[in-house]
Design an enzyme around this catalytic site. Structure first.
Site, mmCIF file in Angstrom:
data_model
loop_
_atom_site.group_PDB
_atom_site.id
_atom_site.type_symbol
_atom_site.label_atom_id
_atom_site.label_comp_id
_atom_site.label_asym_id
_atom_site.label_seq_id
_atom_site.Cartn_x
_atom_site.Cartn_y
_atom_site.Cartn_z
ATOM 1 N N LEU A 1 0.829 -1.213 0.000
ATOM 2 C CA LEU A 1 0.000 0.000 0.000
ATOM 3 C C LEU A 1 0.857 1.254 0.000
ATOM 4 O O LEU A 1 1.726 1.444 0.841
ATOM 5 C CB LEU A 1 -0.895 -0.022 1.242
ATOM 6 C CG LEU A 1 -1.944 1.111 1.297
ATOM 7 C CD1 LEU A 1 -2.946 0.970 0.173
ATOM 8 C CD2 LEU A 1 -2.626 1.130 2.667
ATOM 9 N N ASP A 2 0.591 2.140 -0.976
ATOM 10 C CA ASP A 2 1.253 3.442 -1.052
ATOM 11 C C ASP A 2 2.767 3.350 -1.234
ATOM 12 O O ASP A 2 3.481 4.301 -0.941
ATOM 13 C CB ASP A 2 0.962 4.288 0.202
ATOM 14 C CG ASP A 2 -0.527 4.556 0.359
ATOM 15 O OD1 ASP A 2 -0.997 4.685 1.501
ATOM 16 O OD2 ASP A 2 -1.222 4.640 -0.680
ATOM 17 N N GLU A 3 3.262 2.196 -1.703
ATOM 18 C CA GLU A 3 4.708 2.048 -1.851
ATOM 19 C C GLU A 3 5.184 2.045 -3.298
ATOM 20 O O GLU A 3 6.374 2.019 -3.556
ATOM 21 C CB GLU A 3 5.159 0.721 -1.191
ATOM 22 C CG GLU A 3 4.967 0.691 0.320
ATOM 23 C CD GLU A 3 5.974 1.549 1.063
ATOM 24 O OE1 GLU A 3 6.951 2.027 0.434
ATOM 25 O OE2 GLU A 3 5.813 1.759 2.277
#
Lengths: 292, 292, 292, 292
Positions: free
Chosen positions: C235-237
């Site tokens: 997530l969000d990486e």
């Protein structure tokens, strides 16, 4: 702010007033009435009532009749006693005194010296302290004392004691860590809440700790930044005063990010130091209110 | 501003007060005393004393006890009579009414409608007037009346009279020219000083008049911009409310500058309309003071 | 890019070529020789050799004689075979097809639709998929199919299968998550590497996960931002395509940060989608090279 | 730019190639073929074909086998003869030589010296020329010759002749006017087309001529800026290299605009000098193409 306040007429002296207390009706009325009663004049004013915490903060610039400053200070404290405020009234020509701490990187110190010399930064630089000797020649030609305080884990306590001594002797109001690379102990930091400003070379909360430009490169961010904040016990966690960013491209490797970043660091730190020196930064909890 | 003022408790009603007068000692004291005497509370305040012209401007947000608004208005005018001020006290839920004027370009209108619909823009859009019919379908689905007023040199007077009629009937506070391409007569403009906002698609004072993006391309500027200003008799000369720029590259020909510029135009105009609607823009001579 | 390439003469057709391979001498020579041999002309070119990984990336805009496109594609693959490249040659009028996914927030979708409609965004929007029905009325008037795919933990697999079906049927090149609030499974994401773009409403790597504006408020940052990135399992990486920030003040509480942030989100996402649709984003490891 | 080019391996020497000619098919093929034939390697490349004027510009960074530079130069001129190009091939470690001209204001000179000293600015500062003696002490400690050339209407010709002599003796590639306040004659300027860079303290085309900050104050602009441009016979009309702006508020009087403006001036000038020194600025008619 009004143009005239920085160079008030001979009979009027420019002052700055800051105030923090619990928000209640009547504060501004009491303040302005007292100011009027002392024949002083408000030239600028900004305030903020933080509903969440019930905190009220105020910053005013005033022209005060020469000699009436102390009396105004006393009267303000009397009239506002019921609000139990943190209050400060300062002549604007009594500049805030700062100790600047450095290691080897010179860009932030250079920018602070330049702006101070040209009159943009209303501070009195009372000393520069370095854990290396490298920047002595940048400082002494300006007539500023340079203190070499090298630090090792064994000598840290002793050197911090000497540093506290310098702060006392010079009457310093605050300390600026201008890319100073040593960690200051919790003990040291706790003695100067809201009085130590650090520049961290990343846009917090991203990339805390060491080698933030390398971290930024790895993450592939499109903007890098710098953050000036008050120092607390927790590394890079203190209340933020000012931040800014600059765009970078895929072409820039870590070295190049370091170079580009240096210009943001010095701009952000110089601005934060100016804001603090002009009493424009009010600490409210873990955040800052900046009246600019 | 305090968070709570926009949704005050049932007994207190959020208001905004603006004031302009000659700068003299005692204004803030008189204002705050009067506010206190009516059991109202200041939630935000900003002021500016322009030494050059001796003008003082003030904007305050207040919570006023329900029903006490008119009385406060009267008392303020009485207490401040000696300063002979321009004063306005308005409930914040009485939104400023606006007539938006358009031609064929839809980007500014689109952005205004979007922000209005989502609650960001505290205005009541009472009518949209176009010299073309193209944007009717953008407007009417929102329940907003669309008036087609085509203009030729022969019909200009007559159409301006009808426009004045629309302004009167709708009780409009101000007019926004959202890339409206017709020139309004001096006669028309002079009836609404500080009440007509135009967006010019360049960074003034550069590139006035027609085809500013073509002028910008020829000059080879590295940034293009847009400027929102109050309309005066002189084309593109009125007091500036807000401006912004965006970087462009050599790759961008005029078409591309027009496209890139559209995004700056709508951002700048929407922001200027918000500032005006919130009483944050104070005209001082040929310049504006913006309390934001 | 050259002005003429978007509207080539009838005999010449504008194409865009992208290439990625191990960096070795002779690539550009081989490419340009082949192009010349097919009577095509390079109108724009950008490249980047990433020493660290030894990766070479190239993007060219070409005018190709009508009918010669396929032959050029074949010849390029032959001549460059020894470099074992990832190569793509596309007519610029064959727009990239996109499926946009939404929940309830409409600002990003609104902005994408606006720019697409006005010709700024060279994509074909083949479908909009929502886990709520709220935005159907924004989409269908444009003649774009809207698919309602509500998601619960129990129905996720099944809905993702239907989504994959939509991607296949529409021939979608990529997927845009326009403030789509459901988490896509690792399985789903792994099928479309470099083909799913998400907008996260913070300036990564700060404030990942939920309620980033609340996190930002608590931290007291002076700038908030948004980040468009390719979606990976984490997530969000994922690799960042584009980011931007906007300045905020102490006055702004969370609600206000959300409002201000929306404008950055839509600007950043629209820009990222344009960059991707124009083949300007080259994935290199965990970072992107953007030729703009 | 590729990371490796600035520090090539011992056998390869980093070069930069620039080229300008009429746009025709085959240029890039001819260039890259020639480069390949000399066992050199392209590490970065950017180009622009300006349809309007039919001009093609190219900038490449190359690693060239030690000793093969001259031969490559010759071969390029032979292979490209049919395009009749303006061509330049330079070792990147042969830094461009610059003469900096100053009057009394030190901020731009200070910033150039700082960046030069820290390795950010790839130039050789061969002399500083001032019409006042004020900045001598800033310059000489760096081992840079300072020449005092005071100018009056009577002595202008003579001083310009001496200045031309300095340019010849030092082998200067270009001249930088770092807030140099004297006007250079048309005769002087015409001898160095595209070789004199000036910083004007406004965002051109606004506020040309004298006292731009005062003009900006009167107009009430919300952003002020600075512009670096090549000097031509017409004051402030030359091709723009770089510009930038900074936001100002109503509080700032002329003095304060001057102060704020100084930081933009030095940032813009330093950047323009770097771009020019790295051969990134290509003059095309009255505009510049900047490969950055």
């Amino acid at each position: 702010m009004s143009g005239g306040s920085a160079s008030a007429t001979p009979e009027m002296v420019a002052h700055v007033l800051t105030l923090r207390c619990i928000d209640e009706p009547g504060i501004v009325a009491a303040v302005s009435q007292t100011i009027l009663s002392q024949a002083a004049n408000i030239t600028d004013s900004a305030q903020y009532a933080h509903e969440r915490s019930g905190t009220f903060t105020l910053r005013m610039e005033l022209d005060v009749p020469a000699g009436a400053g102390s009396r105004l200070d006393v009267r303000l404290r009397e009239e506002l006693a019921r609000f139990d405020p943190l209050l400060s009234l300062r002549r604007r020509d009594r500049l805030r005194r700062v100790v600047i701490m450095v290691s080897k990187a010179d860009h932030c110190l250079w920018d602070l010296l330049y702006h101070w010399r040209s009159g943009d930064l209303p501070v009195e630089i009372v000393a520069v302290v370095g854990n290396h000797d490298a920047l002595r020649t940048l400082v002494e030609p300006h007539g500023i004392p340079f203190h070499l305080l090298p630090v090792t884990p064994e000598t840290r306590s002793e050197q911090e004691a000497r540093l506290r001594g310098i702060v006392v002797e010079t009457g310093a109001d605050f300390i600026v860590l201008a890319r100073y690379m040593q960690i200051l102990s919790d003990d040291f930091c706790s003695r100067y809440p809201g009085r130590i400003i650090n520049i961290h070379h990343s846009f917090l909360p991203g990339f805390k700790g060491a080698k933030p430009y390398h971290q930024a490169y790895d993450r592939g961010v499109k903007l890098i930044g710098a953050t000036a904040h008050y120092v607390t016990g927790d590394l890079d966690e203190g209340p933020i005063i000012e931040q800014n960013v600059v765009r970078v491209s895929h072409r820039q490797l870590e070295d190049d990010l370091v170079r580009t970043g240096r210009d943001v660091e010095r701009r952000v730190l110089t601005r934060a130091v100016r804001l603090h020196a002009e009493d424009r930064v009010m600490l409210t909890g873990h955040r800052t209110v900046v009246f600019d």
